[in-house]
Every structure is written in structure tokens, then in C-alpha cells.
Design a protein around this motif. Sequence first.
Motif, short mmCIF file in Angstrom:
data_model
loop_
_atom_site.label_atom_id
_atom_site.label_comp_id
_atom_site.label_asym_id
_atom_site.label_seq_id
_atom_site.Cartn_x
_atom_site.Cartn_y
_atom_site.Cartn_z
N ASN A 1 0.88 -1.27 -0.01
CA ASN A 1 0.13 0.19 0.02
C ASN A 1 0.87 1.02 0.08
N ILE A 2 0.62 2.01 -1.05
CA ILE A 2 1.58 3.23 -1.15
C ILE A 2 0.67 4.41 -1.29
N ASP A 3 1.28 5.49 -0.29
CA ASP A 3 0.63 6.81 0.09
C ASP A 3 0.38 7.42 -1.41
N ASP A 4 -0.78 8.11 -1.50
CA ASP A 4 -0.94 8.85 -2.66
C ASP A 4 -0.06 9.82 -2.90
N SER A 5 0.55 10.43 -1.90
CA SER A 5 1.72 11.65 -2.44
C SER A 5 3.22 11.01 -2.78
N ALA A 6 3.05 9.69 -2.82
CA ALA A 6 4.41 8.87 -3.33
C ALA A 6 4.13 8.10 -4.31
N HIS A 7 2.91 7.89 -4.94
CA HIS A 7 2.60 6.87 -5.78
C HIS A 7 3.21 6.80 -7.10
#
Length: 107
Positions: free
Chosen positions: A9-15
Motif C-alpha cells: 500500500n503506497i501513499d498517494d503522495s508517493a504513488h
Amino acid sequence: MIIYNVTVNIDDSAHDEWLTWIKDHIPQVLATGKFIEAKLTKVLVKEEMGGQTYSIQYRAHNKEALAKYYKEDAERLRQDGLKRFADKMLAFRTELEIVDEYTVNFN
């Protein structure tokens, strides 16, 4: 055959940066010679925690090949991702054994 599944699961800010990175990382894992193929898939279920979730499935011939990957390559290959995305991603790994496979032949 064994599937080594890594769910991230990757945070949207680092996607976007992570997606570029993982597409470069997967060939590096395959280059170890321990796996015969890999699939990058996006999980379509929305997580309560937010972010976007992916599954990377690496196929190994057997458990011995996977054990060899753990011993010889895993730590080194994980380090770059941990350094770049440590506070932006959550990952867990699962080992799966293929019991049987089925395909549909439309001919």
C-alpha cells in the motif's frame, strides 16, 4: 511452482514515484535468476487507510529457489525501496503454492 506475493500500500503522495521505481525494481528481482516471471497488479478494493494497493507476484520453480532468493538477494533489493518510501508504504509478503491451474480454450 511457488508464488512469492508482495502486497504494497503506497501513499498517494508517493504513488507516481513508487510506480516508476517498482517497474525498474521488478526486472532487478528477476535478474537474480530465482524467478521465472512476475506480474504487477493493482488491487481494486479501496483501503480505509487510503493510498493505493498493488500486488507483485513472482513465480519461482520451487521453495528452494525462493529460499535462495531470501538468503542471497532479498535484503539487498529491499533496501532501496525502504530508504525511498519507508514512511509512505506498507508491505507484506505471502508465499503461495500453486496446487493446480486451469485455462479456458475458446477454440
